[in-house]
Design a protein around this motif. Structure first.
Motif, PDB file in Angstrom:
ATOM      1  N   SER A   2     -38.109  -5.230  -2.963  1.00  0.00           N
ATOM      2  CA  SER A   2     -39.400  -5.366  -3.633  1.00  0.00           C
ATOM      3  C   SER A   2     -39.240  -5.258  -5.149  1.00  0.00           C
ATOM      4  CB  SER A   2     -40.358  -4.292  -3.126  1.00  0.00           C
ATOM      5  OG  SER A   2     -39.881  -3.014  -3.481  1.00  0.00           O
ATOM      6  N   LYS A   3     -40.224  -5.788  -5.832  1.00  0.00           N
ATOM      7  CA  LYS A   3     -40.220  -5.738  -7.293  1.00  0.00           C
ATOM      8  C   LYS A   3     -40.367  -4.298  -7.765  1.00  0.00           C
ATOM      9  CE  LYS A   3     -42.384 -10.184  -8.168  1.00  0.00           C
ATOM     10  NZ  LYS A   3     -43.484 -10.849  -8.893  1.00  0.00           N
ATOM     11  N   LYS A   4     -39.729  -3.993  -8.869  1.00  0.00           N
ATOM     12  CA  LYS A   4     -39.904  -2.682  -9.492  1.00  0.00           C
ATOM     13  C   LYS A   4     -41.288  -2.641 -10.121  1.00  0.00           C
ATOM     14  CE  LYS A   4     -35.872  -0.997  -8.659  1.00  0.00           C
ATOM     15  NZ  LYS A   4     -35.689   0.129  -7.775  1.00  0.00           N
ATOM     16  N   ARG A   5     -41.965  -1.531  -9.942  1.00  0.00           N
ATOM     17  CA  ARG A   5     -43.333  -1.361 -10.421  1.00  0.00           C
ATOM     18  C   ARG A   5     -43.299  -0.593 -11.751  1.00  0.00           C
ATOM     19  NH1 ARG A   5     -45.968   0.925  -5.738  1.00  0.00           N
ATOM     20  NH2 ARG A   5     -45.865  -1.208  -5.013  1.00  0.00           N
ATOM     21  N   ILE A   6     -43.883  -1.176 -12.794  1.00  0.00           N
ATOM     22  CA  ILE A   6     -43.905  -0.573 -14.118  1.00  0.00           C
ATOM     23  C   ILE A   6     -45.352  -0.382 -14.556  1.00  0.00           C
ATOM     24  CG2 ILE A   6     -43.285  -0.861 -16.551  1.00  0.00           C
ATOM     25  CD1 ILE A   6     -40.897  -2.535 -15.645  1.00  0.00           C
ATOM     26  N   TYR A  28     -40.779  -7.975 -12.334  1.00  0.00           N
ATOM     27  CA  TYR A  28     -41.459  -6.689 -12.252  1.00  0.00           C
ATOM     28  C   TYR A  28     -42.915  -6.872 -11.852  1.00  0.00           C
ATOM     29  CZ  TYR A  28     -37.518  -5.442 -15.254  1.00  0.00           C
ATOM     30  OH  TYR A  28     -36.267  -5.281 -15.778  1.00  0.00           O
ATOM     31  N   GLU A  29     -43.454  -5.832 -11.248  1.00  0.00           N
ATOM     32  CA  GLU A  29     -44.893  -5.748 -10.977  1.00  0.00           C
ATOM     33  C   GLU A  29     -45.466  -4.873 -12.093  1.00  0.00           C
ATOM     34  OE1 GLU A  29     -47.624  -3.461  -7.735  1.00  0.00           O
ATOM     35  OE2 GLU A  29     -45.847  -4.511  -6.964  1.00  0.00           O
ATOM     36  N   LYS A  47     -47.575   4.881  -7.646  1.00  0.00           N
ATOM     37  CA  LYS A  47     -46.233   5.465  -7.611  1.00  0.00           C
ATOM     38  C   LYS A  47     -45.221   4.526  -8.279  1.00  0.00           C
ATOM     39  CE  LYS A  47     -47.149   8.322  -3.581  1.00  0.00           C
ATOM     40  NZ  LYS A  47     -48.347   8.776  -4.130  1.00  0.00           N
ATOM     41  N   PRO A  48     -45.424   4.261  -9.599  1.00  0.00           N
ATOM     42  CA  PRO A  48     -44.552   3.322 -10.299  1.00  0.00           C
ATOM     43  C   PRO A  48     -43.120   3.831 -10.383  1.00  0.00           C
ATOM     44  CG  PRO A  48     -45.934   4.495 -11.856  1.00  0.00           C
ATOM     45  CD  PRO A  48     -46.413   4.870 -10.482  1.00  0.00           C
ATOM     46  N   ASP A  49     -42.187   2.904 -10.523  1.00  0.00           N
ATOM     47  CA  ASP A  49     -40.784   3.260 -10.700  1.00  0.00           C
ATOM     48  C   ASP A  49     -40.537   3.820 -12.098  1.00  0.00           C
ATOM     49  OD1 ASP A  49     -39.515   2.275  -8.136  1.00  0.00           O
ATOM     50  OD2 ASP A  49     -40.603   0.491  -8.790  1.00  0.00           O
ATOM     51  N   ILE A  50     -41.318   3.334 -13.062  1.00  0.00           N
ATOM     52  CA  ILE A  50     -41.201   3.807 -14.439  1.00  0.00           C
ATOM     53  C   ILE A  50     -42.556   3.698 -15.120  1.00  0.00           C
ATOM     54  CG2 ILE A  50     -40.535   1.574 -15.404  1.00  0.00           C
ATOM     55  CD1 ILE A  50     -38.582   3.107 -17.244  1.00  0.00           C
TER      56      ILE A  50
END
Length: 65
Positions: A2-6, A28-29, A47-50
């Motif tokens: 899945s795309k990384k969520r920013i 990215y999302e 719950k973003p990755d960054i």
């Protein structure tokens, strides 16, 4: 995979736009928040990755909190 969520958190719309324009070439999302409370709400739900965080935002909750 899945795309990384920013999450881009800044009270200045122009800066959020500049960061978004830089990152949208990646896979990215992207999400945006304009104040501390909205940032906190989105962190809990997305719950973003960054989080790219402006620490000096107006309101009851700033980036340090």
């Amino acid at each position: 995979m899945s795309k990384k969520r920013i999450l881009i958190a800044d009270d200045k719309r122009e800066l959020r736009k500049l960061i978004r324009m830089t990152l949208e070439f990646g896979d990215y999302e992207l999400h945006e928040a304009e104040n501390g409370q909205r940032t906190l709400d989105l962190v809990k739900s997305l719950k973003p990755d960054i989080v790219i965080l402006d620490v000096m935002m107006p309101g009851a909750i700033d980036g340090y909190q």
